[in-house]
Structures are given as structure tokens and as C-alpha cells.
Design an enzyme around this catalytic site. Sequence first.
Site, short mmCIF file in Angstrom:
data_model
loop_
_atom_site.label_atom_id
_atom_site.label_comp_id
_atom_site.label_asym_id
_atom_site.label_seq_id
_atom_site.Cartn_x
_atom_site.Cartn_y
_atom_site.Cartn_z
N PRO A 102 89.68 -11.01 71.20
CA PRO A 102 90.66 -11.60 70.29
C PRO A 102 91.63 -12.59 70.94
O PRO A 102 92.08 -12.38 72.07
CB PRO A 102 91.43 -10.38 69.76
CG PRO A 102 91.17 -9.29 70.74
CD PRO A 102 89.79 -9.54 71.28
N ASN A 103 91.90 -13.62 70.19
CA ASN A 103 92.86 -14.68 70.53
C ASN A 103 92.38 -15.64 71.62
O ASN A 103 93.05 -16.62 71.90
CB ASN A 103 94.23 -14.07 70.93
CG ASN A 103 94.81 -13.22 69.82
OD1 ASN A 103 94.94 -13.71 68.69
ND2 ASN A 103 95.12 -11.98 70.09
N ARG B 213 97.38 -21.41 73.32
CA ARG B 213 98.01 -20.09 73.35
C ARG B 213 98.73 -19.88 74.70
O ARG B 213 98.07 -19.91 75.75
CB ARG B 213 96.91 -19.05 73.19
CG ARG B 213 97.35 -17.65 73.42
CD ARG B 213 96.18 -16.70 73.61
NE ARG B 213 96.67 -15.36 73.74
CZ ARG B 213 95.98 -14.36 74.24
NH1 ARG B 213 94.73 -14.53 74.64
NH2 ARG B 213 96.50 -13.17 74.33
N TYR C 268 97.82 -18.88 80.22
CA TYR C 268 96.36 -19.05 80.09
C TYR C 268 95.87 -20.48 80.32
O TYR C 268 94.67 -20.74 80.23
CB TYR C 268 95.92 -18.57 78.70
CG TYR C 268 96.23 -17.11 78.46
CD1 TYR C 268 95.58 -16.12 79.18
CD2 TYR C 268 97.17 -16.71 77.52
CE1 TYR C 268 95.86 -14.77 78.98
CE2 TYR C 268 97.47 -15.37 77.31
CZ TYR C 268 96.80 -14.41 78.04
OH TYR C 268 97.08 -13.07 77.85
N ASN D 219 85.34 -10.58 78.55
CA ASN D 219 86.80 -10.56 78.50
C ASN D 219 87.16 -9.99 77.13
O ASN D 219 87.18 -10.71 76.12
CB ASN D 219 87.39 -11.96 78.69
CG ASN D 219 88.91 -11.93 78.77
OD1 ASN D 219 89.53 -10.92 78.46
ND2 ASN D 219 89.50 -13.05 79.17
N ALA E 253 92.87 -8.22 74.44
CA ALA E 253 93.76 -7.08 74.16
C ALA E 253 92.99 -5.78 73.94
O ALA E 253 93.51 -4.69 74.24
CB ALA E 253 94.62 -7.40 72.94
N GLU F 80 83.62 -7.39 84.06
CA GLU F 80 84.87 -7.55 83.30
C GLU F 80 85.68 -8.70 83.90
O GLU F 80 85.83 -8.79 85.12
CB GLU F 80 85.68 -6.25 83.39
CG GLU F 80 87.04 -6.34 82.71
CD GLU F 80 87.86 -5.03 82.86
OE1 GLU F 80 87.34 -4.05 83.42
OE2 GLU F 80 89.01 -5.04 82.41
N HIS G 112 89.28 -11.25 83.45
CA HIS G 112 90.54 -11.64 82.81
C HIS G 112 91.05 -12.92 83.45
O HIS G 112 90.91 -13.12 84.67
CB HIS G 112 91.60 -10.54 82.95
CG HIS G 112 91.17 -9.27 82.29
ND1 HIS G 112 91.19 -9.10 80.93
CD2 HIS G 112 90.65 -8.15 82.82
CE1 HIS G 112 90.73 -7.91 80.64
NE2 HIS G 112 90.37 -7.30 81.77
N ARG H 28 101.45 -8.02 85.09
CA ARG H 28 102.08 -8.18 83.78
C ARG H 28 102.57 -6.82 83.25
O ARG H 28 102.77 -5.90 84.02
CB ARG H 28 101.08 -8.86 82.83
CG ARG H 28 100.65 -10.24 83.37
CD ARG H 28 99.66 -10.92 82.46
NE ARG H 28 100.27 -11.26 81.18
CZ ARG H 28 99.56 -11.62 80.09
NH1 ARG H 28 98.24 -11.70 80.16
NH2 ARG H 28 100.17 -11.92 78.97
#
Length: 139
Positions: free
Chosen positions: A9-10, A17, A22, A71, A74, A95, A97, A104
Site C-alpha cells: 500500500p501507498n 509521497r 522515499y 515490499n 505498512a 523483503e 524496504h 523510524r
Amino acid sequence: MKLIIINGPNLNLLGKREPEVYGTQTFEDYLLLLRGKFQEIDLEYYQSNIEGELIDKIQEVGFTYDGIILNAAAYTHTSVGIGDAIKAITTPVVEVHISNTFSREEFRHRSYVSPGAKGVILGFGLRSYDLAILSFLKE
Ligand code: DQA
């Protein structure tokens, strides 16, 4: 070699964004560069904002493809379903990111993806995807 990048998502909003986190590049532009760089690889791309659709795609490709670069965004931090899907398939999952999730907020430190993943690459911006592809190549 057949690989797929699956983005959660996103991530369709990359470029606009939170650019300070990012970056300013769209994923579509970046994908063109990636495909140019790794021409020997059949590199597919899928993005969804919907958890069940991500699980459906993982199941669909998860017994035939050579690798999944995931990825889950969220959903990484919330989705038992995606974690279970990764454990259910035979295709290895790396995985990824863009940001260093460990630098964070605390809720980003937990991943339901990592226990079923072959490895994790994070914090290198979009280059994290380059590094994930490299991890599938023979030396
Ligand atoms: C992300 C990190 C997640 O915590 C966040 O929810 C995202 C993107 C990353 O690539 O840095 O959407 O997965």
C-alpha cells in the site's frame, strides 16, 4: 530467471509521497532503469493497496517463479496473512524496504514478513530493490 517485485500500500504514490523519506522518483521510472540494467531477468511488477490481493498474488506466483522481492509496506508491520502466505509458498522471498525502518517509529521495527523471508534489505532508498535482484544472481 523470472522475478517479481510486489509492492504494498501507498507505494503507488512514490515520487510524491513524503519525498524526504522515499525520494522523488516514481516507481514506474525506476522500474524502466531496473529492467534496462538487468536485461537477462524477466522482471514482473505488481502493486496493490489491498492486503488480500497481495496474498492472492503471492500464492499465484509462489510455486513457479524464481524469486519474489516483496515490499509489503505498512502491511509488513500488521499482516499475519502475508506472513503466513510467504511461509506457505516455495519461491524464496527477499523483503525490501526503501527506508531504514529501524531508525523510524517503534511500530515499524516489527515485521511479519522477515520470519519467512530468505533475507532482508532495507534503508538504501530505491537501490534496495537493485540489491535484492543482485541477491538472486549467481556470482
Ligand atoms: C516501507 C516502510 C514501511 O514502514 C512503510 O509503511 C511503507 C514503506 C519502506 O519501503 O520504507 O509504506 O515499507
